[in-house]
Every structure is written in C-alpha cells, then in structure tokens.
Design an enzyme around this catalytic site. Structure first.
Site, mmCIF file in Angstrom:
data_model
loop_
_atom_site.group_PDB
_atom_site.id
_atom_site.type_symbol
_atom_site.label_atom_id
_atom_site.label_comp_id
_atom_site.label_asym_id
_atom_site.label_seq_id
_atom_site.Cartn_x
_atom_site.Cartn_y
_atom_site.Cartn_z
ATOM 1 N N THR A 139 -9.143 -1.168 -19.275
ATOM 2 C CA THR A 139 -10.061 -1.702 -20.284
ATOM 3 C C THR A 139 -10.039 -3.223 -20.149
ATOM 4 O OG1 THR A 139 -8.340 -1.887 -21.948
ATOM 5 C CG2 THR A 139 -9.567 0.191 -21.874
ATOM 6 N N ASN B 133 -5.390 2.455 -13.380
ATOM 7 C CA ASN B 133 -4.434 1.512 -12.789
ATOM 8 C C ASN B 133 -3.033 2.110 -12.892
ATOM 9 O OD1 ASN B 133 -3.436 -1.085 -11.824
ATOM 10 N ND2 ASN B 133 -2.769 -1.492 -13.926
ATOM 11 N N HIS C 157 0.810 0.842 -13.308
ATOM 12 C CA HIS C 157 1.561 -0.361 -13.688
ATOM 13 C C HIS C 157 3.047 -0.003 -13.790
ATOM 14 C CE1 HIS C 157 2.330 -4.247 -15.451
ATOM 15 N NE2 HIS C 157 3.085 -3.644 -16.348
ATOM 16 N N ILE D 198 -6.696 -10.148 -11.916
ATOM 17 C CA ILE D 198 -7.252 -9.791 -13.226
ATOM 18 C C ILE D 198 -8.760 -9.687 -13.061
ATOM 19 C CG2 ILE D 198 -7.573 -10.571 -15.592
ATOM 20 C CD1 ILE D 198 -4.826 -11.928 -15.354
ATOM 21 N N LEU D 199 -9.307 -8.589 -13.513
ATOM 22 C CA LEU D 199 -10.725 -8.315 -13.273
ATOM 23 C C LEU D 199 -11.567 -8.689 -14.489
ATOM 24 C CD1 LEU D 199 -10.194 -4.895 -11.516
ATOM 25 C CD2 LEU D 199 -11.132 -6.951 -10.435
ATOM 26 N N GLY E 25 0.775 -1.241 0.000
ATOM 27 C CA GLY E 25 0.000 0.000 0.000
ATOM 28 C C GLY E 25 0.803 1.286 0.000
HETATM 29 C C1 GRF Z 1 3.456 -0.870 -7.576
HETATM 30 O O1 GRF Z 1 4.694 -1.128 -8.145
HETATM 31 C C2 GRF Z 1 2.426 -0.684 -8.653
HETATM 32 O O2 GRF Z 1 2.924 -0.059 -9.781
HETATM 33 C C3 GRF Z 1 2.073 -2.109 -8.979
HETATM 34 O O3 GRF Z 1 2.073 -2.773 -7.748
HETATM 35 C C4 GRF Z 1 2.944 -2.106 -6.853
HETATM 36 C C5 GRF Z 1 2.139 -1.762 -5.646
HETATM 37 O O4 GRF Z 1 2.929 -1.265 -4.604
HETATM 38 N N1 GRF Z 1 0.845 -2.178 -9.715
HETATM 39 P P1 GRF Z 1 2.240 -0.685 -3.295
HETATM 40 O O5 GRF Z 1 1.337 -1.796 -2.727
HETATM 41 O O6 GRF Z 1 1.456 0.527 -3.668
HETATM 42 O O7 GRF Z 1 3.377 -0.391 -2.369
#
Ligand code: GRF
Length: 198
Positions: A146, A112, A114, A97-98, A16
């Site tokens: 999407t 999201n 990524h 995956i949703l 988080g």
């Molecule tokens: C981050 O690297 C984010 O880009 C990816 O998952 C990780 C989550 O990290 N989708 P955190 O739980 O916010 O520390």
C-alpha cells in the site's frame, strides 16, 4: 482449452535468492499455475538478473539514473513490467520506495516480502533492530503493498526464535530459508485462489 496460468512478475534489486526459490518451486511443480514471466530490476548488476537469464526468463532493467525523478522512474518501471501482463507482481528484495501513484493500477496484485514480523521494524536493518530490542522472536512477512512503507495488510508470516549470541548475520542466515518457503507458499496459495475464482 489451455491450462490456466497465473502470470507472475518479480522485482528484485539484489542477489535474488527469493527469486531462485520461486524458480525452483516452479520447476519442481510446487507453484501450481503460477508462472514467472518477467524479472525486473533497478540495478543492471543485480544477481537476480543473472538468475533470470539462467532460467530463460525475460528481464527488464529500468535505471533510476535515466529518469528525472522517482515518480517518472516508477511509472516507467511499471509500464515496462505491465507489457508482460502480470496477474501478480512480487517485490522480492526490491530496494526502492515506490510512488503510490505509479502502482495504483496494481493495488491488490502487488505483494512484498519483508524480513521482520510487521508491524515491527519496517525499513532497514531489521535483524539488528530485533536483537537490540531484546525480542524473543523474529521473522518475515509477506504483505500487500500500500502507500505506506513496508505496511499494508499482511498475508502470512514466518517466525523463528532469536537465540542467545545471535548476530544480525546469523539471524538473517537462519531466517532466509524460512522466507523462501513463505514466499513460495504465498504465491502458490495466490494462484490457487485465483484459479478457484476464475
Ligand atoms: C530478503 O531478506 C527480503 O525479505 C528483503 O530483501 C532480501 C532479499 O534477498 N526484502 P534476495 O535478493 O531475495 O536474496
């Protein structure tokens, strides 16, 4: 008249840190009218839930093991999140995956983050894949969600050089603060656009 608020839901499966960055930004007045109203997770032990509790933010846990299949879990998750009437749902390290049918009502309000420069490296192990490919740079993307995994129109990206001797761990550690700043900026810009359109 009450000041306008952009109601934000954050979904997270893990530690988080992106959620914490959003909470810090909100506290420090850097998120404008955006207000985190609920944090949802598929994992009872997610650090993100502790972070939400500490910040007095409502939480929702929907455990996939309580559902017969992915589609029914996803529908339940979005129904529970929907009760909090978010204007924007942010996937911040949500590791499932949703089902597109479940989030169809939220299209255009679902984003999201990524950890790659999409369209490069959707999916897992992005840091290792970028290093192994000999890429000169790496980064993170905030994008609309999407039906495709880690795809959808990009909103913004953060970039950093890959250094000689970088490991997946060192690269991830250098990228993380850039991710946090990117996500905060995207949510702040989103609320600014929403307020301006209102
Ligand atoms: C981050 O690297 C984010 O880009 C990816 O998952 C990780 C989550 O990290 N989708 P955190 O739980 O916010 O520390």
């Amino acid at each position: 008249m009450d000041a306008p608020i952009l109601r934000v839901a954050v979904l997270a499966s893990g530690r988080g840190s992106n959620l914490q960055a959003l909470i810090d930004a909100q506290r420090e007045g850097r998120l404008g009218a955006a207000h985190i109203v609920v944090v949802g997770s598929d994992r009872r032990k997610a650090g993100a839930l502790q972070i939400a509790h500490a910040a007095d933010i409502a939480t929702v846990v929907v455990d996939p093991r309580d559902y017969a299949d992915r589609a029914s879990f996803d529908l339940a998750l979005f129904a529970r999140i929907g009760e909090h009437q978010p204007d924007l749902i942010v996937l911040a390290g949500f590791m499932r995956i949703l089902d597109p049918a479940a989030f169809a009502p939220w299209l255009g309000r679902l984003i999201n983050i990524h950890p790659s420069l999409l369209p490069k490296y959707p999916g897992l192990h992005t840091h290792r894949r970028a290093i192994n490919a000999g890429d000169a740079e790496h980064g993170a993307t905030v994008h609309h969600v999407t039906a495709e995994l880690d795809d959808g129109p990009p909103i913004a990206q953060a970039r950093l050089p890959i250094l000689a001797g970088d490991t997946p761990e060192t690269l991830a550690a250098r990228l993380l603060p850039l991710e946090h700043a990117l996500l905060v900026r995207c949510v702040r810009d989103w609320q600014a656009a929403a307020i301006a359109a209102d």
